[in-house]
Write a protein that holds these residues in place. Structure first.
Motif, short mmCIF file in Angstrom:
data_model
loop_
_atom_site.label_atom_id
_atom_site.label_comp_id
_atom_site.label_asym_id
_atom_site.label_seq_id
_atom_site.Cartn_x
_atom_site.Cartn_y
_atom_site.Cartn_z
N ARG A 25 0.83 4.26 -2.66
CA ARG A 25 0.69 5.66 -2.22
C ARG A 25 1.79 6.54 -2.80
O ARG A 25 1.54 7.68 -3.19
CB ARG A 25 0.67 5.72 -0.69
N THR A 26 3.01 6.04 -2.87
CA THR A 26 4.13 6.80 -3.45
C THR A 26 3.85 7.17 -4.90
O THR A 26 4.10 8.30 -5.32
CB THR A 26 5.43 5.98 -3.35
N TYR A 71 -5.74 2.25 5.83
CA TYR A 71 -5.28 3.20 4.82
C TYR A 71 -6.43 3.83 4.02
O TYR A 71 -6.32 4.96 3.58
CB TYR A 71 -4.33 2.52 3.82
N LEU A 102 0.83 7.31 -6.36
CA LEU A 102 -0.29 8.26 -6.36
C LEU A 102 0.19 9.67 -6.07
O LEU A 102 -0.19 10.63 -6.76
CB LEU A 102 -1.34 7.85 -5.31
N GLU A 103 1.03 9.81 -5.06
CA GLU A 103 1.54 11.14 -4.68
C GLU A 103 2.36 11.75 -5.80
O GLU A 103 2.28 12.96 -6.04
CB GLU A 103 2.33 11.05 -3.38
N ILE A 124 0.84 -1.21 0.00
CA ILE A 124 0.00 0.00 0.00
C ILE A 124 0.88 1.25 0.00
O ILE A 124 0.57 2.22 -0.71
CB ILE A 124 -0.99 -0.02 1.19
N LYS A 125 1.95 1.26 0.76
CA LYS A 125 2.86 2.41 0.75
C LYS A 125 3.44 2.63 -0.64
O LYS A 125 3.60 3.78 -1.08
CB LYS A 125 3.98 2.20 1.77
N THR A 181 -4.03 11.06 -3.90
CA THR A 181 -3.91 10.37 -2.62
C THR A 181 -4.70 9.07 -2.69
O THR A 181 -5.40 8.80 -3.68
CB THR A 181 -4.46 11.22 -1.45
N LEU A 182 -4.65 8.32 -1.63
CA LEU A 182 -5.44 7.09 -1.57
C LEU A 182 -6.93 7.37 -1.67
O LEU A 182 -7.70 6.52 -2.11
CB LEU A 182 -5.12 6.31 -0.29
#
Length: 126
Positions: free
Chosen positions: A60-61, A96, A63-64, A56-57, A69-70
């Motif tokens: 997220r990276t 999350y 996406l950012e 998930i991290k 964002t999530l």
């Protein structure tokens, strides 16, 4: 429709002939992210919960890097090695993602790259 590839500093490079993220209109398609630690390039050791957190991290990276964002995720697909891990993965996932949750599929598979326990792909919208 033209495609635009997302490049994310601090993410693991693809391990095959694919892009980690591709914009198609207002939708961002993120390739399946496994629990690879981008700092070391190795699989995060430990339990399925540790591996789910890292997957998930990694999403997220990306996406950012795309300015999202999530909360922008509208659909996710989880590929898991063992359906007995479903509850543990759900607990991490819920920490999350917030309501309204994205649509989601979860599929048990025989094997994943590098023999990881979980892989997550998502579709996000601007």
């Amino acid at each position: 429709m033209p495609k635009q590839v997302v490049v994310a500093e601090g993410s693991s490079p693809p391990i095959g002939p694919y892009s980690i993220g591709v914009w198609a209109g207002d939708l961002l398609f993120i390739s399946g992210q496994t629990p690879i630690d981008p700092a070391t390039g190795t699989v995060v050791p430990g339990s399925v919960t540790d591996q789910t957190h890292q997957s998930i991290k990694n999403v997220r990276t990306i996406l950012e890097a795309a300015g999202l964002t999530l909360d922008n995720v509208v659909k996710s697909t989880l590929f898991i090695k063992n359906m007995d891990h479903f509850t543990a993965i759900n607990e991490v996932y819920a920490s999350y993602f917030a309501k309204p949750y994205p649509a989601r599929s979860c599929v048990e598979v025989a094997r994943l790259p590098r023999d990881v326990l979980v892989e997550l792909e998502v579709v996000a919208s601007r």
